[in-house]
Design a protein around this motif. Structure first.
Motif, mmCIF file in Angstrom:
data_model
loop_
_atom_site.group_PDB
_atom_site.id
_atom_site.type_symbol
_atom_site.label_atom_id
_atom_site.label_comp_id
_atom_site.label_asym_id
_atom_site.label_seq_id
_atom_site.Cartn_x
_atom_site.Cartn_y
_atom_site.Cartn_z
ATOM 1 N N ASP A 130 1.782 34.099 -11.060
ATOM 2 C CA ASP A 130 2.499 35.169 -11.759
ATOM 3 C C ASP A 130 1.972 35.339 -13.180
ATOM 4 O O ASP A 130 1.903 36.440 -13.705
ATOM 5 N N CYS A 131 1.623 34.224 -13.812
ATOM 6 C CA CYS A 131 0.983 34.220 -15.127
ATOM 7 C C CYS A 131 -0.228 33.294 -15.034
ATOM 8 O O CYS A 131 -0.340 32.500 -14.113
ATOM 9 N N ALA A 132 -1.098 33.365 -16.023
ATOM 10 C CA ALA A 132 -2.148 32.364 -16.174
ATOM 11 C C ALA A 132 -1.766 31.431 -17.315
ATOM 12 O O ALA A 132 -1.154 31.867 -18.300
ATOM 13 N N LEU A 154 -2.867 29.434 -20.447
ATOM 14 C CA LEU A 154 -3.945 29.661 -21.411
ATOM 15 C C LEU A 154 -4.599 28.366 -21.865
ATOM 16 O O LEU A 154 -3.948 27.319 -21.910
ATOM 17 N N ASP A 174 -4.427 42.780 -13.168
ATOM 18 C CA ASP A 174 -3.565 43.511 -12.267
ATOM 19 C C ASP A 174 -4.350 44.709 -11.750
ATOM 20 O O ASP A 174 -5.227 45.215 -12.443
ATOM 21 N N THR A 216 -7.019 42.948 -22.469
ATOM 22 C CA THR A 216 -6.329 42.317 -23.592
ATOM 23 C C THR A 216 -7.060 41.031 -23.900
ATOM 24 O O THR A 216 -7.341 40.228 -22.992
ATOM 25 N N ILE A 254 0.098 33.943 -19.930
ATOM 26 C CA ILE A 254 -0.242 35.350 -20.144
ATOM 27 C C ILE A 254 -0.115 36.109 -18.837
ATOM 28 O O ILE A 254 -0.431 35.572 -17.762
ATOM 29 N N THR A 255 0.374 37.326 -18.925
ATOM 30 C CA THR A 255 0.474 38.198 -17.750
ATOM 31 C C THR A 255 0.314 39.640 -18.206
ATOM 32 O O THR A 255 0.583 39.961 -19.358
ATOM 33 N N VAL A 256 -0.145 40.504 -17.306
ATOM 34 C CA VAL A 256 -0.321 41.920 -17.648
ATOM 35 C C VAL A 256 0.128 42.767 -16.464
ATOM 36 O O VAL A 256 -0.160 42.439 -15.314
ATOM 37 N N ASP A 257 0.869 43.833 -16.751
ATOM 38 C CA ASP A 257 1.337 44.752 -15.715
ATOM 39 C C ASP A 257 1.388 46.148 -16.282
ATOM 40 O O ASP A 257 2.020 46.380 -17.312
ATOM 41 N N PRO A 258 0.736 47.100 -15.629
ATOM 42 C CA PRO A 258 0.844 48.479 -16.075
ATOM 43 C C PRO A 258 2.054 49.168 -15.455
ATOM 44 O O PRO A 258 2.571 48.726 -14.424
ATOM 45 N N VAL A 291 2.821 53.026 -14.255
ATOM 46 C CA VAL A 291 2.109 54.284 -14.042
ATOM 47 C C VAL A 291 3.098 55.356 -13.585
ATOM 48 O O VAL A 291 3.876 55.115 -12.650
ATOM 49 N N ASP A 295 7.479 38.047 -14.603
ATOM 50 C CA ASP A 295 6.355 37.132 -14.346
ATOM 51 C C ASP A 295 6.455 35.864 -15.189
ATOM 52 O O ASP A 295 6.072 34.777 -14.745
ATOM 53 N N VAL A 331 -0.263 56.038 -18.230
ATOM 54 C CA VAL A 331 -0.381 54.622 -17.892
ATOM 55 C C VAL A 331 -0.034 53.812 -19.137
ATOM 56 O O VAL A 331 -0.731 53.890 -20.145
ATOM 57 N N THR A 366 0.294 49.956 -20.337
ATOM 58 C CA THR A 366 -0.043 48.607 -19.886
ATOM 59 C C THR A 366 0.466 47.612 -20.903
ATOM 60 O O THR A 366 0.075 47.654 -22.071
ATOM 61 N N THR A 398 0.801 43.695 -22.016
ATOM 62 C CA THR A 398 0.352 42.316 -21.839
ATOM 63 C C THR A 398 1.355 41.434 -22.550
ATOM 64 O O THR A 398 1.700 41.690 -23.714
#
Lengths: 310, 310
Positions: free
Chosen positions: A43-45, A47, A135, A148, B56-60, B62, B87, B144, B146, B148
């Motif tokens: 779900d996350c990484a 760091l 994503d 990012t 860290i996580t990223v989701d857009p 849209v 997340d 869009v 996004t 992070t």
């Protein structure tokens, strides 16, 4: 021409499907993509540890805006990484980890996307930068890749505030005609130069030139002062005129101010020893508003740079 | 209907222009947007210190995919933040800082965008989450956003790997009909619940349910085992059928596995004391492949969840 959309459905990301695509993205990123939990797959990484101050920046790369079919996809992918690296360079930092969010037309070509990702991976590896997550989502049409970038300071964080009236203005490299010459995707972000400058106390403020020097320099102006540039001193790229050098944008060079009391001669000699192949130009100064112009100087407030929403 | 595009040029972000728009974004974010260098206004933002492991996580988000004109812009902005918070919740973490990159049609309405940003700000403030930076760029058509999100672990990082054959499966809240009921933008991310679960060693693996339980649960499956779910035990939202509960997606609930040796009774009592108003359902287990089915159980491998590139 580098076709971003596949001519056949079988060559499109839609035909590949989401799960297989994510597998391919990891494959294309190769050594640039660590395993979960330090990379793609959860779900996350998690760091890598950040020493010093943490830095963050985000920049999208949009088809039709930041690149088009004339740019090879490998170079476009590299540009996505480099634009963000240039922001880390502008603070004197070091890159640590990145995530990439893709929003794209399902007709995007798998073949095109592979080159794009390989370009991003090659540029990341060059800077020991892991791509730790991302994503993928659908867009009705178009292609937006948003990277990012996390970084860390290598000591002092050099910001845009700190210039004073009297400071000298310097710029690295050359300016203008970035789109016409392909510089906008061939440039190398000034990471080493940025760290070297941040380590020098006499360097008081810095930023990268991305929207044109005339527009960007205003962000460094101290209260009560204005940037004055000597047109003859502007380092111009391949036949660029003065207005092109000041307004074109996408230069990805560093502009910074040096304290008036600093010895410009010894500063410039130290630069040449450190970066013998990187041009450094003293282009002007921050002068008090209303003070007399010097010969050859011009104020920048009549010129405009790149306008993102035009 | 909430019009994302302005009917008049004067009401569009193009008419406002980039510099004024960035000023407005900061105004709309209000207390959610710290000053530079810890916020918007420099090449990078300087991050607050991260204790423990960084996440860290990223989701857009849209337009036309994750929301449409039926969703109020305030709720859409909140959803952008909440999707990412979910997340962080799924790893047992705490949110620390976020950046937002906007790529949009220049005809987007300033009025609409203000509500979107105020929604994002309200949700950020609720979680003491600063929006420290971003970027604005043009898109030929569409919208869009996004986000992070950076977080930190509150102790243990609870990942997707760690389940073993025999583990019990639990899910929070209810599942299914998220789009029909508006849950997809009204949900609250399970941050406290995620941290509580990560602090319990008997909880071995966790993720959030975003693409439908049937698809998502496969990511938790230990080698040699499969998820088996008792249809009767599935917590269904407002009239959802079993297939809807398993496949609809956008539930933003937590699914996790509990070690077989753990006392389910005392675990469930502890949950009810901690979260008296949040439903917790024991829905099945990870069984060795080929082992006999128990009464009422079904394997999930015949079902599909949300496919992002269809």
């Amino acid at each position: 021409v580098n076709d971003i959309l596949s001519r056949t459905r079988s060559g499109s990301v839609a035909a590949l499907g989401e799960a297989a695509l994510i597998g391919r993205l990891r494959l294309w990123l190769g050594r640039a993509a660590p395993d979960a939990p330090h990379g793609i797959g959860d779900d996350c990484a998690v760091l890598p540890p950040i020493r010093g101050a943490g830095l963050i920046t985000v920049d999208p790369l949009v088809f039709g805006i930041h690149f088009d079919g004339r740019v090879p996809p490998f170079a476009a992918g590299a540009k996505l990484v480099k634009r963000n690296l240039s922001d880390i360079a502008a603070m004197g930092g070091r890159p640590k980890a990145a995530v990439i969010a893709l929003a794209m037309d399902p007709r995007v070509s798998v073949h095109w996307l592979r080159s794009f990702y390989r370009g991003a991976a090659a540029e990341s590896l060059r800077h020991h930068l892991p791509i730790v997550g991302g994503d993928v989502t659908r867009l009705q049409s178009g292609f937006v890749a948003t990277l990012t970038l996390l970084g860390e300071s290598a000591g002092r964080v050099l910001t845009r505030t700190g210039a004073r009236a009297g400071d000298r203005l310097y710029v690295t490299g050359t300016l203008g005609r970035s789109l016409a010459t392909g510089h906008h995707h061939r440039f190398q972000p000034r990471l080493k130069e940025g760290r070297w400058l941040a380590a020098r106390r006499a360097v008081r403020s810095m930023m990268d030139v991305s929207d044109g020097l005339a527009k960007d320099l205003r962000a460094l102006e101290p209260r009560g002062a204005e940037a004055r540039v000597a047109a003859a001193a502007l380092p111009r790229r391949d036949g660029a005129g003065v207005v092109e050098a000041l307004c074109d944008g996408e230069d990805y060079e560093l502009v910074f101010s040096l304290a008036a009391r600093a010895d410009t001669g010894s500063f410039e000699r130290a630069w040449r020893r450190a970066f013998p192949r990187v041009r450094l130009s003293r282009i002007g100064r921050f002068a008090r508003r209303g003070s007399p112009m010097e010969a050859g100087e011009r104020p920048l407030n009549s010129l405009r740079g790149y306008e993102h929403l035009r």
